[in-house]
Enzyme design. Structure first.
Site, mmCIF file in Angstrom:
data_model
loop_
_atom_site.group_PDB
_atom_site.id
_atom_site.type_symbol
_atom_site.label_atom_id
_atom_site.label_comp_id
_atom_site.label_asym_id
_atom_site.label_seq_id
_atom_site.Cartn_x
_atom_site.Cartn_y
_atom_site.Cartn_z
ATOM 1 N N LYS A 91 14.407 7.773 -30.039
ATOM 2 C CA LYS A 91 13.346 8.584 -28.980
ATOM 3 C C LYS A 91 14.388 9.147 -27.985
ATOM 4 O O LYS A 91 14.111 10.093 -27.434
ATOM 5 C CB LYS A 91 12.399 7.721 -28.390
ATOM 6 C CG LYS A 91 11.281 7.304 -29.210
ATOM 7 C CD LYS A 91 10.362 8.259 -29.674
ATOM 8 C CE LYS A 91 9.463 8.902 -28.625
ATOM 9 N NZ LYS A 91 8.544 9.841 -29.197
ATOM 10 N N THR A 104 9.361 7.522 -24.386
ATOM 11 C CA THR A 104 9.229 5.888 -23.861
ATOM 12 C C THR A 104 10.261 5.500 -22.767
ATOM 13 O O THR A 104 11.048 6.198 -22.734
ATOM 14 C CB THR A 104 9.097 5.187 -25.171
ATOM 15 O OG1 THR A 104 9.205 3.823 -24.728
ATOM 16 C CG2 THR A 104 10.485 5.603 -25.951
ATOM 17 N N TYR A 127 14.399 2.355 -32.989
ATOM 18 C CA TYR A 127 13.288 3.189 -32.336
ATOM 19 C C TYR A 127 13.666 3.768 -31.090
ATOM 20 O O TYR A 127 13.524 5.069 -30.987
ATOM 21 C CB TYR A 127 11.931 2.236 -32.269
ATOM 22 C CG TYR A 127 10.940 3.075 -31.299
ATOM 23 C CD1 TYR A 127 10.425 4.020 -31.496
ATOM 24 C CD2 TYR A 127 10.700 2.364 -29.876
ATOM 25 C CE1 TYR A 127 9.478 4.567 -30.893
ATOM 26 C CE2 TYR A 127 9.816 3.104 -29.285
ATOM 27 C CZ TYR A 127 8.987 4.150 -29.568
ATOM 28 O OH TYR A 127 8.241 4.773 -28.843
HETATM 29 P P1 NAD Z 1 1.056 5.861 -33.561
HETATM 30 O O1 NAD Z 1 2.238 5.330 -34.516
HETATM 31 O O2 NAD Z 1 -0.116 5.270 -33.217
HETATM 32 O O3 NAD Z 1 0.974 7.535 -34.052
HETATM 33 C C1 NAD Z 1 1.831 8.280 -34.312
HETATM 34 C C2 NAD Z 1 1.324 9.348 -35.290
HETATM 35 O O4 NAD Z 1 2.279 10.417 -35.461
HETATM 36 C C3 NAD Z 1 0.416 8.926 -36.469
HETATM 37 O O5 NAD Z 1 -0.776 9.486 -36.523
HETATM 38 C C4 NAD Z 1 1.234 9.580 -37.751
HETATM 39 O O6 NAD Z 1 0.482 9.833 -38.877
HETATM 40 C C5 NAD Z 1 1.919 10.594 -37.187
HETATM 41 N N1 NAD Z 1 3.160 10.935 -37.660
HETATM 42 C C6 NAD Z 1 4.389 10.143 -37.950
HETATM 43 N N2 NAD Z 1 5.191 10.837 -38.712
HETATM 44 C C7 NAD Z 1 5.052 12.214 -38.692
HETATM 45 C C8 NAD Z 1 5.440 13.349 -39.133
HETATM 46 N N3 NAD Z 1 6.739 13.037 -39.662
HETATM 47 N N4 NAD Z 1 4.835 14.613 -39.113
HETATM 48 C C9 NAD Z 1 3.619 14.540 -38.368
HETATM 49 N N5 NAD Z 1 3.181 13.329 -38.013
HETATM 50 C C10 NAD Z 1 3.791 12.244 -38.119
HETATM 51 O O7 NAD Z 1 2.035 6.182 -32.129
HETATM 52 P P2 NAD Z 1 1.354 6.118 -30.602
HETATM 53 O O8 NAD Z 1 1.539 4.768 -30.200
HETATM 54 O O9 NAD Z 1 0.224 6.860 -30.599
HETATM 55 O O10 NAD Z 1 2.767 6.985 -29.800
HETATM 56 C C11 NAD Z 1 2.425 8.391 -29.674
HETATM 57 C C12 NAD Z 1 3.828 8.503 -28.689
HETATM 58 O O11 NAD Z 1 3.999 8.038 -27.796
HETATM 59 C C13 NAD Z 1 5.260 8.421 -29.781
HETATM 60 O O12 NAD Z 1 6.189 9.497 -29.692
HETATM 61 C C14 NAD Z 1 5.785 7.185 -29.205
HETATM 62 O O13 NAD Z 1 7.008 7.166 -29.310
HETATM 63 C C15 NAD Z 1 5.270 7.542 -27.782
HETATM 64 N N6 NAD Z 1 5.106 6.302 -26.863
HETATM 65 C C16 NAD Z 1 4.151 5.150 -27.301
HETATM 66 C C17 NAD Z 1 3.916 4.001 -26.303
HETATM 67 C C18 NAD Z 1 2.941 3.316 -26.956
HETATM 68 O O14 NAD Z 1 3.064 1.838 -25.983
HETATM 69 N N7 NAD Z 1 2.233 3.309 -27.864
HETATM 70 C C19 NAD Z 1 4.693 4.028 -25.466
HETATM 71 C C20 NAD Z 1 5.665 5.085 -24.854
HETATM 72 C C21 NAD Z 1 5.839 6.077 -25.782
#
Ligand code: NAD
Ligand code: TYD
Length: 362
Positions: free
Chosen positions: A165, A136, A161
């Protein structure tokens, strides 16, 4: 590059993960996907229910911290690439309970790196193996009113958070520099689109507006985020996976900076149009400025020159029309919404918003 490849996607039942699995199966029909997901509150296998009988898609319900399970997966399958999305992803939850973020985001990432490195070595260190770590822009901390993050911006995370990361990013880079594992890292801005859990700003505001509930805007609503439509992000991820240079980081931004209050006003207008609410009854009256998030970063904005120039990526969606599509998706998918708002969701809403005293916008 459409020869047969097997990709291990972690967190594929979450928001970006499920959009990415769907995108990949569409764009690379010859590839197989193993989706490893622990199904936390944020993971929903129903997001990919239409692929459950597709032999190219295998779902494994498990935790990225489980070293024995990871060893089994890498032993039983020839994994050509890992796309690592599994994480605890919500800043407000990290403020209330940081240790799960340390566990999954830091330890889980290291367990995955260990398993990937072992398998990569046993297979003779294939050059085309990739470990794509999805991170992120929040690792860079907060911008003032001007300027942009680039790949060279120093890390300065504010929340548990973003600190978790940031730690994960450092470990991924260390596995490249120390052991030679071919990793690529993306740092992207705030995503929006279908299947996002309604604890995040955009889906929360759409659903609350539609249901006539308060719209809790933190602080004065002038914090700025650089919104990236999830399909544009998926396109960037596939491009980095196939053509990104090992050891390199790519910053991915939507090029759509918006103050939170403006996002909420757009949503109010769109929901009012859909539901035929007259001006006197506009959802705008539901806006409530509430106590700010501690350590709330003022502004994020990404300069995506590297991925644009080196890999030819561009975001294709403009904010207002993609937001409009997103509003439609949430209003048309009430079954999905009901299924993800369990008792634990209601508990979270009480924990996060129960003690925030607020004032109305007018
Ligand atoms: P989300 O919270 O919607 O989904 C996370 C998924 O990871 C879920 O399906 C959850 O069940 C799974 N998970 C959590 N802990 C786990 C574990 N210990 N083992 C296996 N699975 C596990 O997140 P998202 O918004 O889809 O984000 C996905 C990635 O992108 C993350 O790494 C996040 O940091 C990054 N990210 C997200 C955004 C955003 O705007 N959503 C922006 C920048 C980066
Ligand atoms: P969020 O969707 O939680 O993403 P992030 O914290 O990763 O940027 O929040 C986006 C912005 O919206 C952020 O500045 C915090 C703000 N926000 C509110 O004002 N009210 C809310 O109820 C939520 C969830 C977020």
């Amino acid at each position: 590059m459409d020869e047969k490849r097997t990709i291990l996607v972690t967190g594929g039942c979450g928001f970006i993960g499920s959009n990415f699995v769907r995108y990949l199966l569409g764009k690379r029909p010859g590839w197989r996907i193993i989706n490893l997901d622990a199904l936390t509150y944020a993971g929903n296998p129903a997001n990919l229910a239409d692929f459950k009988d597709d032999e190219r898609y295998i779902f494994v319900n498990g935790d990225i911290c489980d070293a024995a399970l990871l060893a089994d997966i890498f032993m039983e399958q020839t994994i050509d690439a890992v796309v690592h999305l599994a994480a605890e992803s919500h800043v407000d939850r990290s403020i209330h309970g940081p240790m799960t973020f340390v566990k999954t985001n830091v330890e889980g990432t290291c367990r995955l790196l260990e398993a990937a490195l072992k398998s990569w070595r046993q297979r003779g260190e294939p050059e085309d193996f990739r470990f794509l770590h999805v991170s992120t822009d929040e690792v860079f901390g907060s911008l003032g009113p001007r300027g942009f993050f680039t790949e060279a911006t120093p890390y300065d995370p504010s929340s548990p958070y973003s600190a978790s990361k940031a730690a994960a990013d450092h470990f991924v880079r260390a596995w490249n520099r120390t052991y030679g594992l071919p990793v690529v890292i993306t740092n992207c801005s705030n995503n929006y689109g279908p299947y996002q859990f309604p604890e995040k700003l955009i889906p929360l505001m759409i659903l609350n507006a539609a249901e006539g509930k308060e719209l809790p805007v933190y602080g004065d609503g002038n914090n700025v985020r650089d919104w990236l439509y999830v399909d544009d992000h998926c396109k960037a991820l596939l491009l980095v996976l196939e053509t990104g240079r090992p050891g390199r980081t790519y910053a991915v931004g939507g090029g759509s900076q918006q103050a939170n209050i403006d996002v909420v006003r757009h949503i109010c207008r769109m929901v009012d149009e859909r539901l035929g609410r007259p001006e006197g009854k506009s959802s705008q009256r539901l806006i409530k400025f509430v106590a700010d998030r501690p350590g709330h970063d003022l502004r994020y904005a990404i300069d995506s020159t590297r991925i644009r120039n080196e890999l030819g990526w561009r975001p294709e969606h403009d904010f207002v029309s993609a937001l409009s599509k997103t509003v439609d998706w949430y209003l048309e998918h009430s079954d999905w919404v009901d299924s993800v708002r369990s008792g634990s969701y209601r508990q979270w809403i009480a924990t996060n918003y129960g003690k925030r005293v607020g004032k109305n916008s007018n």
